[in-house]
Design a protein around this motif. Structure first.
Motif, short mmCIF file in Angstrom:
data_model
loop_
_atom_site.label_atom_id
_atom_site.label_comp_id
_atom_site.label_asym_id
_atom_site.label_seq_id
_atom_site.Cartn_x
_atom_site.Cartn_y
_atom_site.Cartn_z
N THR A 21 0.99 -1.00 0.04
CA THR A 21 0.14 -0.04 0.22
C THR A 21 1.13 1.40 -0.33
N ALA A 22 1.20 1.99 -1.41
CA ALA A 22 1.88 2.52 -1.40
C ALA A 22 0.88 4.42 -0.71
N TYR A 23 1.85 4.90 -0.49
CA TYR A 23 1.39 6.43 -0.15
C TYR A 23 1.21 7.07 -1.16
N ARG A 24 0.41 8.37 -2.27
CA ARG A 24 0.28 9.01 -2.73
C ARG A 24 0.31 10.31 -2.02
N VAL A 25 0.95 11.42 -3.14
CA VAL A 25 0.64 13.29 -2.27
C VAL A 25 -0.62 13.20 -2.71
N ASP A 27 -2.76 17.14 -2.40
CA ASP A 27 -2.29 18.22 -2.66
C ASP A 27 -2.54 18.99 -1.55
N VAL A 39 -7.71 15.49 -3.00
CA VAL A 39 -6.31 14.10 -3.74
C VAL A 39 -6.95 13.45 -5.51
N ASN A 41 -5.34 12.06 -8.74
CA ASN A 41 -4.58 11.19 -10.03
C ASN A 41 -4.62 9.61 -9.13
N ASP A 42 -6.09 8.70 -9.15
CA ASP A 42 -6.07 7.74 -8.30
C ASP A 42 -7.60 6.91 -9.04
N ARG A 117 -6.82 3.53 -0.46
CA ARG A 117 -5.77 4.56 -0.25
C ARG A 117 -5.27 6.00 0.82
N TRP A 119 -3.22 8.58 1.30
CA TRP A 119 -2.55 10.19 0.94
C TRP A 119 -1.80 11.32 2.12
#
Length: 131
Positions: A21-25, A27, A39, A41-42, A117, A119
């Motif tokens: 489970t990757a962290y997303r950045v 905004d 959030v 781009n997913d 997800r 973020w």
């Protein structure tokens, strides 16, 4: 040396198969003198089905440690639908000059595990770019 490599290989292969489970950045911009956390781009967000499970804010204290200062937890009953690029409402009074960190967790209600997800982002109010 070969024996150590042979013993470690199964461990590496097992780790590769674990869920990642990757962290997303997140905004974070400035809108009406307040941080706008959004959030993007997913596929789960773009589909319009992602719900806000948790949003938490931490601030750096006088000892240099990040401490949670505010949290909105909707995990058991998510009702707020996340829209890509739209500000998530945060009812917290931010201070200029303080360093903050934000974590947003979203998922589609019918499958909280596979669509979850994470973020994250950090900011200082006086360093945010206006939207």
């Amino acid at each position: 040396m070969k024996m150590k490599f042979l013993l470690l290989t199964p461990l590496f292969l097992a780790a590769c198969s674990m869920e990642h489970t990757a962290y997303r950045v997140a905004d974070i911009t400035l809108k009406d003198n307040q941080p706008c956390i959004s959030v993007n781009n997913d596929p789960t967000v773009k589909s319009g089905h992602a719900k806000l499970l948790t949003l938490s804010l931490s601030a750096r204290d006088s000892k240099g440690q990040m401490q949670e200062v505010w949290k909105q937890d909707n995990f058991d009953n998510p009702s707020y639908t996340i829209q890509a690029g739209q500000c998530i409402p945060v009812k917290y009074q931010f201070s200029r000059g303080k360093e903050y960190s934000v974590t947003v967790i979203t998922a589609q209600p019918e499958d909280k595990v596979a669509t979850k997800r994470l973020w994250s982002g950090s900011f200082r109010l006086n360093e945010l770019a206006p939207e």
